[in-house]
Design an enzyme around this catalytic site. Sequence first.
Site, PDB file in Angstrom:
ATOM      1  N   ASP A   1       0.834  -1.202   0.000  1.00  0.00           N
ATOM      2  CA  ASP A   1       0.000   0.000   0.000  1.00  0.00           C
ATOM      3  C   ASP A   1       0.872   1.257   0.000  1.00  0.00           C
ATOM      4  O   ASP A   1       0.636   2.206  -0.737  1.00  0.00           O
ATOM      5  CB  ASP A   1      -0.909  -0.028   1.238  1.00  0.00           C
TER       6      ASP A   1
ATOM      7  N   HIS B   1      -4.655   2.158  -6.887  1.00  0.00           N
ATOM      8  CA  HIS B   1      -5.886   2.192  -6.087  1.00  0.00           C
ATOM      9  C   HIS B   1      -7.135   2.055  -6.955  1.00  0.00           C
ATOM     10  O   HIS B   1      -8.151   1.534  -6.497  1.00  0.00           O
ATOM     11  CB  HIS B   1      -5.932   3.432  -5.187  1.00  0.00           C
TER      12      HIS B   1
ATOM     13  N   HIS C   1      -7.244  -1.732  -7.526  1.00  0.00           N
ATOM     14  CA  HIS C   1      -7.582  -2.441  -6.281  1.00  0.00           C
ATOM     15  C   HIS C   1      -9.098  -2.463  -6.095  1.00  0.00           C
ATOM     16  O   HIS C   1      -9.695  -3.495  -5.821  1.00  0.00           O
ATOM     17  CB  HIS C   1      -6.895  -1.780  -5.073  1.00  0.00           C
TER      18      HIS C   1
ATOM     19  N   HIS D   1      -6.001  -5.500   0.789  1.00  0.00           N
ATOM     20  CA  HIS D   1      -5.962  -4.211   0.091  1.00  0.00           C
ATOM     21  C   HIS D   1      -4.559  -3.921  -0.476  1.00  0.00           C
ATOM     22  O   HIS D   1      -4.390  -3.676  -1.665  1.00  0.00           O
ATOM     23  CB  HIS D   1      -6.386  -3.113   1.078  1.00  0.00           C
TER      24      HIS D   1
HETATM   25 ZN    ZN Z   1      -4.423   2.125   0.116  1.00  0.00          ZN
END
Ligand code: ZN
Length: 372
Positions: A175, A259, A262, A276
Amino acid sequence: MGYSAMRGHFLAQKYLQGPGALSNCGQFLPGNIGKLLLLADNTVMPLVFDSFKNSVSDAKVELIMWNFGGECSEEEIAEVKSFSLNNEIKIIAGAGGGKALDTTRMVCHHLGLPMISIPTIAATNAATSSLAAVYSKDHVYKYPVKIGRCPDFVIVDTEIIANAPVRFLIAGMGDALSTKYEGEAMKAANKKTVHGTDCNQTSLFFSNLAHDIILEKGYLAKISAEKRQITPALEDVIEAILFLSEAGAEGGGGTAVPHGLHAAFTILPEVKEVYHGERVAFGILVQLILENRPLDYILKMQKFYRSVGLPITLRDIHIIENMDQKIHEVVNKACEPERYVHNMPFTVTKDSLFSAIMMADALGHEFLSRGE
Ligand SMILES: [Zn+2]
């Protein structure tokens, strides 16, 4: 509109990190704050309660517990809110993962109360964020909420984080690595941050620093966490995930292909169980291909991913059969208007995104076949 020069810095007001940070946080709280609500679920409460209680007793705080139900839903937010109002709560501390912290963030936002954030895992950068994600009671994602401010006090007890399953930390690295690529793309595309400001250079510096620390020390941090040993490398990586990368995203932008993908990947049920940060990490490889980065650069990232256990193929994020059809569905979702993949400085089409995903997967298989 023409030239706009509005830059903004949005940071947690205080950030304390280290082994035993929870036992030492009281001195950083103002005295006589009155009633403090500590929100945590059944698993997290025993991890944090004693050290937090001992620590805040110096600050003349009356500590009240809230047993968090596990979902940042409108129902739970409303319950915590009315309890807090009826009991004259003056400050709320949320302990746990993203959902406990988001629930705390929402209630503090509604009631105008200060927020203490106590992350017990480092799987995302939610601990220092100004955003919350609201879900339905039965765990379906509903909508994001822009709070507009980061938590007032973030307490990161690395003893607790080092004892959490190591996969959380690995996902957190994925992330945090993304912020550099997303921020740089957004700045080049002249896109606004979540606060509506331009991407500023300090935040991009933070994002780059987070990225470089993770590449340099991520492997050591992973081994440290596996062995439950707190080392400077582990501390550095936790700070990169929880503080630097989010500080980078708040003022520098943190939402482009990784993102965007994702979120789109979650339409596939089998990818939902992937964390995530793992989905985001695969999305970075896709962005690197769209950006036409040199092969050496992509190889360096693949090597790092393999060393810590981040995904380099679609199989690694649980997409195994009917690949073409599933990736077409993901691409259709990701390329809807206003989605994050459009934050790039060039046009991303369904075709170009599809090809880049397939290419990232093919390069991943190539890498594996060389047995590196
Ligand atoms: Zn994130």
